[in-house]
Enzyme design. Structure first.
Site, PDB file in Angstrom:
ATOM      1  N   LEU A 145       0.862  -1.176   0.000  1.00  0.00           N
ATOM      2  CA  LEU A 145       0.000   0.000   0.000  1.00  0.00           C
ATOM      3  C   LEU A 145       0.900   1.228   0.000  1.00  0.00           C
ATOM      4  O   LEU A 145       1.978   1.211   0.601  1.00  0.00           O
ATOM      5  CB  LEU A 145      -0.882   0.037   1.254  1.00  0.00           C
ATOM      6  N   ASP A 146       0.447   2.303  -0.653  1.00  0.00           N
ATOM      7  CA  ASP A 146       1.193   3.556  -0.577  1.00  0.00           C
ATOM      8  C   ASP A 146       1.346   3.974   0.883  1.00  0.00           C
ATOM      9  O   ASP A 146       0.489   3.654   1.726  1.00  0.00           O
ATOM     10  CB  ASP A 146       0.444   4.676  -1.309  1.00  0.00           C
ATOM     11  N   ARG A 147       2.382   4.717   1.151  1.00  0.00           N
ATOM     12  CA  ARG A 147       2.648   5.164   2.522  1.00  0.00           C
ATOM     13  C   ARG A 147       1.452   5.908   3.119  1.00  0.00           C
ATOM     14  O   ARG A 147       1.104   5.709   4.284  1.00  0.00           O
ATOM     15  CB  ARG A 147       3.885   6.063   2.538  1.00  0.00           C
TER      16      ARG A 147
END
Length: 320
Positions: A145-147
């Site tokens: 997942l993106d940060r």
């Protein structure tokens, strides 16, 4: 099952055992070369210094049983210089675990926490979980997942589980649903975006993704859950798993995700920040899949953090 620590001063070759079948070469090396910066792992891959069956490979190559992997000499970090995750962060992640059994761990990943350390970050989810669960020798991320994205994140606890879950992902056997708050309205309640995505790296090193016919096939299915004044709460179902896919496809529709500093609308973001939005409003809400030979689906749901729920309530009152 695990390989012994490598000797850093010499080229050595590994014969890949069945438990690692299907794992990406970059993830294998990050785990195997403990103490080596991720940037160095990707550098030796780009330069072709890592060979599989005597040939050059890319970072996304998936290992097969019996592969011969040549690893060049690398400088290992001293163990006592490796940073450890502080107890507050560990406690935060422990409380974010929403499911765990002998095969799998499911985390409601907080926004602002990367899945991997590196690039100036002292730790990521996987490093913290390995510190939390030192007895679990085979913890690996199933996906990313993106940060700034929160929500359901799968971590395999066994190589066999990792292999099975990767096979399910490749065959579209894992149903991933996200929710996002976007600026603007669509004329209909369901939209499928089929727009290829291409990665680019800007001069400053920032990674950007754009719709481009030269890119990889990318499909997202959007549906409206709720309409508010000049806003929509939408569900996004990923049919492919490209970097920043939902964010770029939402912006491509002219309805960028609120709080998105990379692909969003600066004016709308400022207004929403004044209203209390302090992060990207993108959340991996549910995951559903079925283990082979089992009769029931496994379904996991990660609740929205209270600050986002409270924001939605204020926006509903305002638009009523």
């Amino acid at each position: 099952m695990s390989y012994s620590q490598p000797i850093s001063s010499a080229v050595h070759t590994l014969n890949i055992e069945s438990g690692y079948d299907g794992q990406r070469i970059d993830n294998f090396l990050i785990n195997y070369l403990k103490g080596v910066p991720r940037s160095l792992v990707y550098r030796i891959l780009r330069r072709g210094e890592v060979r599989v069956n005597k040939g050059r490979i890319k970072a996304n190559y998936r290992l097969r049983t019996g592969d011969q992997v040549r690893i060049p000499p690398v400088r290992m970090a001293e163990k006592d210089t490796q940073e450890r995750v502080d107890s507050r962060q560990l406690d935060r992640l422990e409380k974010a675990i929403i499911f765990e059994d002998k095969r799998l761990l499911v985390l409601n990943k907080p926004s602002g926490v990367a899945v991997h350390g590196g690039s100036g970050l002292s730790f990521g989810v996987i490093e913290a979980l390995r510190q939390l669960r030192p007895e679990e020798r085979e913890l690996e991320l199933v996906h990313r997942l993106d940060r700034e994205t929160s929500g359901c994140l799968l971590i395999a606890k066994r190589r066999s589980a990792l292999r099975t879950l990767h096979e399910l992902m490749r065959s579209n056997g894992i149903d991933k649903r996200y929710i996002a708050l976007v600026q603007g309205h669509w004329g209909r309640d369901r939209i499928e975006v089929d727009a290829p995505l291409l990665k680019n790296t800007l001069q400053g090193g920032e990674r950007m993704v754009m719709v481009d016919p030269r890119g990889k096939e990318s499909v997202t299915r959007f549906s409206v859950r709720e309409r508010m004044a000049e806003l929509m709460l939408v569900e996004a179902r990923l049919m492919t798993g490209r970097t920043h896919q939902i964010r770029v496809h939402a912006a491509h529709l002219g309805t960028p995700i609120l709080g998105d500093e990379k692909y969003g609308d600066a004016s709308a973001n400022r207004d929403m920040k004044a209203a209390g939005l302090k992060r990207l409003f993108l959340h991996a809400e549910t995951l559903k899949f079925r283990w082979p030979d089992e009769k029931q689906d496994q379904v996991f749901r990660a609740p929205l953090e209270p600050a986002l729920e409270e924001l939605l309530q204020r926006l509903r009152v305002k638009s009523a």
